[in-house]
Design a protein around this motif. Structure first.
Motif, PDB file in Angstrom:
ATOM      1  N   GLY A 391     -38.865  23.907  37.941  1.00 11.51           N
ATOM      2  CA  GLY A 391     -37.546  23.727  37.349  1.00 11.51           C
ATOM      3  C   GLY A 391     -37.218  22.264  37.112  1.00 11.51           C
ATOM      4  O   GLY A 391     -36.636  21.890  36.089  1.00 11.51           O
ATOM      5  N   THR A 392     -37.614  21.410  38.057  1.00 10.56           N
ATOM      6  CA  THR A 392     -37.332  19.981  37.935  1.00 10.56           C
ATOM      7  C   THR A 392     -38.247  19.316  36.921  1.00 10.56           C
ATOM      8  O   THR A 392     -37.799  18.585  36.028  1.00 10.56           O
ATOM      9  N   GLU A 393     -39.555  19.565  37.027  1.00  9.25           N
ATOM     10  CA  GLU A 393     -40.524  18.866  36.196  1.00  9.25           C
ATOM     11  C   GLU A 393     -40.539  19.359  34.750  1.00  9.25           C
ATOM     12  O   GLU A 393     -40.653  18.557  33.813  1.00  9.25           O
ATOM     13  N   VAL A 394     -40.447  20.671  34.577  1.00  8.11           N
ATOM     14  CA  VAL A 394     -40.571  21.237  33.228  1.00  8.11           C
ATOM     15  C   VAL A 394     -39.197  21.487  32.613  1.00  8.11           C
ATOM     16  O   VAL A 394     -38.847  20.890  31.588  1.00  8.11           O
ATOM     17  N   LEU A 395     -38.394  22.351  33.222  1.00  5.75           N
ATOM     18  CA  LEU A 395     -37.086  22.653  32.648  1.00  5.75           C
ATOM     19  C   LEU A 395     -36.182  21.433  32.651  1.00  5.75           C
ATOM     20  O   LEU A 395     -35.355  21.254  31.751  1.00  5.75           O
ATOM     21  N   GLY A 396     -36.312  20.603  33.674  1.00  8.12           N
ATOM     22  CA  GLY A 396     -35.527  19.376  33.729  1.00  8.12           C
ATOM     23  C   GLY A 396     -36.158  18.223  32.979  1.00  8.12           C
ATOM     24  O   GLY A 396     -35.578  17.139  32.886  1.00  8.12           O
ATOM     25  N   LEU A 421     -32.953  27.496  24.808  1.00  5.55           N
ATOM     26  CA  LEU A 421     -33.979  26.676  25.445  1.00  5.55           C
ATOM     27  C   LEU A 421     -34.874  25.980  24.421  1.00  5.55           C
ATOM     28  O   LEU A 421     -35.669  25.105  24.783  1.00  5.55           O
ATOM     29  N   LEU A 422     -34.754  26.370  23.157  1.00  6.59           N
ATOM     30  CA  LEU A 422     -35.684  25.906  22.128  1.00  6.59           C
ATOM     31  C   LEU A 422     -34.999  25.142  21.009  1.00  6.59           C
ATOM     32  O   LEU A 422     -35.604  24.883  19.973  1.00  6.59           O
ATOM     33  N   ARG A 431     -30.524  21.903  26.745  1.00  3.97           N
ATOM     34  CA  ARG A 431     -31.478  22.792  27.400  1.00  3.97           C
ATOM     35  C   ARG A 431     -32.859  22.762  26.760  1.00  3.97           C
ATOM     36  O   ARG A 431     -33.778  23.398  27.255  1.00  3.97           O
ATOM     37  N   ASN A 432     -33.025  22.045  25.667  1.00  2.98           N
ATOM     38  CA  ASN A 432     -34.263  22.058  24.898  1.00  2.98           C
ATOM     39  C   ASN A 432     -35.333  21.247  25.625  1.00  2.98           C
ATOM     40  O   ASN A 432     -35.668  20.126  25.247  1.00  2.98           O
ATOM     41  N   PHE A 433     -35.888  21.838  26.692  1.00  2.00           N
ATOM     42  CA  PHE A 433     -36.753  21.099  27.607  1.00  2.00           C
ATOM     43  C   PHE A 433     -38.052  20.642  26.964  1.00  2.00           C
ATOM     44  O   PHE A 433     -38.675  19.679  27.399  1.00  2.00           O
TER      45      PHE A 433
END
Length: 508
Positions: A391-396, A421-422, A431-433
């Motif tokens: 969650g931290t590395e990718v989504l964040g 997310l996109l 949110r566009n990780f």
């Protein structure tokens, strides 16, 4: 102010629910019926509901911070902290429920709610759902304490406001102090307070004596006096502890759920996690090249991925949500055909970092993707990490990654949470990780969210999904059924995509 044509109230509303109960238990010894012990496979990343990113964050937020509105098992928006509301395409006025108090004993008033919404909307907060809730631009939020009303005015029509405000990340705290929220000690509006926190080990939430405003979702029984979350990464270990009575409630994504006889435990299975590949499309990354994205899509076989993760129990996806979601584009012809030989011509000299969560079937899907890309000639470095790290590395967007197997939770039944997310700004502003850059996707998303006509919404959503698939910005794979298993003395309400943590009860 133009008033709308529809008004919801707490009176006269019918809630259709499915209550869960069980007959006997396979646990050894007498159960402690004052509490529920819950297993989670990874730590939370934040106690601040606005900054939550992973499943544990959402569960903790549901217990400690109620929302203005909720979504019932039928997908309808129903009262929460707000007893009623009046809505127009660009404005909603909420009338607060009387008698609600914060966990520190102070009365919840309109100014406190307005401050919480302003905190959620503020760019300084960095919430990943701000744009998903309020749409483009900054909302205007006002309150009338004497009338008990809070008004949210949007810059443009946005159909996601009420669904967004029902999400766990929109929980209403009674302070906007970031440090107090991050600590887990902030006064909240939910049924529970965090009374013990041991990171990586155990979290205990205790019931408030004065709490009596929960939505009536039809669950039978009484609130547990305490809910204790134990962090146990391995699902087989969780299953062992359930069988010996050390755990009362757990969710399984792998085969261990088959160990529990529905005649002895309550077992509920629902398609809950929707899995697809997403690329880091930032400049200099392999995923910024559309040829690489297409080659990756040609390397993987969705059916083989499903077999690796669920042994054929999941459902293949034609987009990033199931076919029964409203406005989902259910057209398999738009998917890229698997062709590893063709992919090899592009991926032979490509180095990629694959980072994925191990919370789903121990990360077996990540391993399949690594093997498929390696077979096509790519040099792949795989990191299977716990859900909090992912969650931290990718989504964040704080880590070093090129491709991930997205494991999306979307209980809304709509495209909005997943598609957001996109598109839009990347974290921390949105949110566009993956920093996806697709004009067609963005235009379709914005048109869908700005329209109040359901036909126009679906047409725009389908345009957005076509652009997403044609540009290989996401590669659909399969859904994963999550099985919730409960001991004899535990019950809960079933929603379309699973069990809601806030409905856990002790059966009489």
């Amino acid at each position: 102010m133009t008033r709308p044509t529809r008004r919801w109230t707490a009176l006269g509303m019918v809630l259709a629910t499915a209550a869960l109960t069980s007959c006997t238990t396979g646990s050894e010894g007498a159960a402690d019926t004052s509490r529920v012990r819950v297993a989670v496979t990874a730590d939370a990343t934040s106690f601040d509901p606005a900054r939550g990113n992973v499943a544990a964050d959402y569960q903790f937020a549901r217990l400690t911070h109620d929302t203005l509105v909720r979504s019932n098992p039928e997908g309808e928006t129903v009262p929460g902290l707000a007893a009623s509301w009046e809505e127009s395409p660009t404005e909603v006025e909420f009338t607060l429920r009387e008698g609600v108090t914060c966990s520190d004993g102070t009365a919840l008033d309109a100014d406190t709610v307005a401050a919480a919404l302003e905190y959620l909307a503020s760019p300084d907060t960095g919430s990943s759902i701000t744009g998903n809730v309020f749409g483009p631009g900054e909302p205007e939020i006002s309150s009338d304490t004497d009338a008990g009303t809070v008004t949210v005015t949007l810059e443009s029509p946005w159909s996601g406001l009420l669904p967004g405000l029902s999400s766990a990340q929109a929980g209403i705290p009674c302070t906007t102090d970031p440090e107090e929220l991050a600590s887990g000690g902030a006064p909240g509006t939910g049924a529970y307070t965090l009374t013990d926190s041991q990171r990586g080990s155990e979290y205990t939430f205790s019931l408030r004596e004065d709490y009596d405003w929960a939505p009536d979702f039809g669950t039978r029984g009484s609130f547990p006096e305490t809910i204790t979350f134990q962090v146990i990464e391995n699902e087989s270990t969780v299953a062992n502890q359930m069988e010996t009575g050390q755990i009362d409630y757990a969710a399984f994504t792998g085969a261990d759920s088959a160990r529990f006889d529905p005649g002895e435990y309550t077992v509920v299975s629902r398609p809950t996690v929707f899995m697809f590949l997403v690329f880091n499309e930032r400049e200099g990354r392999p995923g910024a090249d559309p040829r690489v994205r297409e080659a990756v899509a040609r390397s993987v076989e969705p059916d083989a991925f499903r077999n690796a993760v669920t042994s054929e129990a999941g459902t293949l996806l034609n987009t990033v949500v199931p076919a029964d979601f409203r406005c989902a584009l259910d057209d398999a012809s738009l998917l890229t055909e698997t062709d590893p030989d063709a992919a090899a011509g592009i991926l032979g000299d490509v180095e990629m970092s694959l980072v994925g969560t191990n919370a789903i079937a121990g990360g077996s899907g990540n391993e399949y993707v690594r093997a498929a890309l390696a077979e096509a000639g790519a040099q792949i470095d795989l990191r299977n990490v716990d859900n909090a790290t992912w969650g931290t590395e990718v989504l964040g967007a704080e880590g070093d990654w090129d491709v991930t197997v997205m494991a999306a939770l979307n209980p809304s039944g709509t495209l909005t949470p997943t598609m957001s997310l996109l598109t839009g700004p990347p974290p921390p502003d949105g949110r566009n990780f993956g920093a996806v850059d697709s004009p067609g996707l963005t235009e379709g998303f914005q048109s869908a969210m700005s329209s109040v006509d359901t036909g126009e919404q679906c047409a725009a959503w389908q345009d957005a999904q076509r652009a997403m698939l044609e540009g290989h910005h996401a590669v659909p794979l399969s859904s994963v059924d999550v099985s919730w298993v409960m001991a004899e003395h535990v019950s809960a309400t079933v929603f379309p995509t699973g069990v809601e943590i806030s409905t856990l009860r002790i059966t009489d």
